[in-house]
Design a protein around this motif. Structure first.
Motif, PDB file in Angstrom:
ATOM      1  N   GLU A  35       0.816  -1.210   0.000  1.00  0.00           N
ATOM      2  CA  GLU A  35       0.000   0.000   0.000  1.00  0.00           C
ATOM      3  C   GLU A  35       0.855   1.269   0.000  1.00  0.00           C
ATOM      4  O   GLU A  35       0.339   2.355  -0.263  1.00  0.00           O
ATOM      5  N   THR A  87       0.814   3.810  -2.981  1.00  0.00           N
ATOM      6  CA  THR A  87      -0.343   4.662  -3.239  1.00  0.00           C
ATOM      7  C   THR A  87      -0.223   6.014  -2.536  1.00  0.00           C
ATOM      8  O   THR A  87      -1.090   6.869  -2.694  1.00  0.00           O
ATOM      9  N   TYR A 105      -9.775   2.487   1.467  1.00  0.00           N
ATOM     10  CA  TYR A 105      -9.433   3.899   1.309  1.00  0.00           C
ATOM     11  C   TYR A 105     -10.613   4.818   1.593  1.00  0.00           C
ATOM     12  O   TYR A 105     -11.725   4.611   1.089  1.00  0.00           O
ATOM     13  N   VAL A 126      -1.941  11.392  -1.503  1.00  0.00           N
ATOM     14  CA  VAL A 126      -2.157  10.435  -2.580  1.00  0.00           C
ATOM     15  C   VAL A 126      -1.075  10.580  -3.649  1.00  0.00           C
ATOM     16  O   VAL A 126      -0.771  11.688  -4.101  1.00  0.00           O
ATOM     17  N   MET A 178      -1.044   8.258 -10.297  1.00  0.00           N
ATOM     18  CA  MET A 178      -1.209   6.908 -10.850  1.00  0.00           C
ATOM     19  C   MET A 178      -1.315   6.974 -12.369  1.00  0.00           C
ATOM     20  O   MET A 178      -1.847   7.947 -12.918  1.00  0.00           O
ATOM     21  N   TRP A 235      -6.045   5.189   5.072  1.00  0.00           N
ATOM     22  CA  TRP A 235      -6.085   3.743   4.856  1.00  0.00           C
ATOM     23  C   TRP A 235      -6.541   3.055   6.128  1.00  0.00           C
ATOM     24  O   TRP A 235      -6.044   3.344   7.233  1.00  0.00           O
TER      25      TRP A 235
END
Length: 272
Positions: free
Chosen positions: A151, A154, A184, A227, A230, A248
């Protein structure tokens, strides 16, 4: 003559008794005043100590989310770098309805506004490949839930330990076949545009168009941070920007007994 002496002695004795009574009354009054003054001084000292202790706890709470401020003091917050806008009461969610069981998958048959995931490129995608996420957890207190290494990517930058506070509402974007109690979360409901841009949620991950609101009834441990960008769905040469603040939580752990759950249609997409 002896009778006169006796009478004089009796008068003298009475005066002595009267004087002693007055002296005793004054001494008792002084004692009461001194006792009251002492108690008031002690109370002031305790109040001063409590105020100092409360200030110390508030400062500690501001530096670490697992330290709780005393009753009546401000709620603990994270360091400024990781903290986002915290809401003590939820904004109005139009069309919200109770969510009885957050442990089961959502279905568009029950909530027609939910959309399935897709392989379409996001309209919010920007030119250029993203840089890899630089997320790394900072030291957490003993016993705090661990953040799985997969994780980390991210997030960008430090990932702080975080504790959801009872009575505060948190939000999760959901689509068809998504679990309400997934990983999330955000500190405010997000629009479609924010979801794809600030929170870099790909179309292939989440069809969205729904929002789950969760208000815990006890502290819940998690992690919070920025964040990471991506790559866009189906296009490694473009990316979703990221930059929002995400939380999270352990997925598929929370249930109906852990707080109040609602589901509502998400705010429609704004112009990019």
């Amino acid at each position: 003559m002896s009778n006169q002496i006796v009478a004089a002695l009796e008068r003298a004795a009475k005066q002595i008794v009267h004087s002693l009574g007055e002296a005793a009354a004054k001494a008792e009054q002084r004692l009461l005043h001194e006792t009251a003054d002492g108690l008031e001084h002690t109370a002031r000292s305790h109040r001063t100590f409590d105020e100092h202790a409360a200030s110390d706890l508030e400062r500690a709470a501001a530096q670490h989310p697992d330290v709780h401020a005393p009753h009546g003091a401000s709620d603990p917050v994270l360091p400024t770098a990781a903290a986002g806008p915290s809401l003590s009461s939820p904004p109005e969610l139009h069309g919200a309805e109770p969510l009885a069981d957050p442990t089961t998958k959502l279905s568009a048959a029950d909530h027609p506004y939910l959309q399935p995931s897709s392989l379409d490129r996001e309209v919010e995608a920007l030119p250029g490949a993203p840089h890899p996420g630089t997320g790394k957890p900072v030291d957490a207190p003993p016993g705090h839930v661990e953040l799985p290494r997969e994780e980390w990517r991210t997030f960008d930058g430090p990932i702080q330990p975080y504790v959801l506070q009872p009575g505060t509402t948190y939000y999760r974007a959901v689509g068809d076949t998504q679990y309400p109690n997934g990983s999330y979360w955000t500190q405010h409901p997000v629009t479609e545009t924010e979801l794809r841009s600030d929170f870099a949620v790909l179309n292939k991950w989440n069809g969205d168009h729904g929002v789950v609101a969760f208000t815990p009834n006890h502290p819940v441990q998690g992690w919070i941070g920025t964040v990471a960008p991506m790559p866009a769905t189906g296009d490694l040469g473009s990316h979703l920007a990221g930059g929002g603040t995400q939380i999270w939580l352990q997925p598929k752990v929370l249930g109906p007994e852990d707080g109040t759950w609602q589901i509502a249609p998400a705010v429609e997409r704004s112009d990019p």
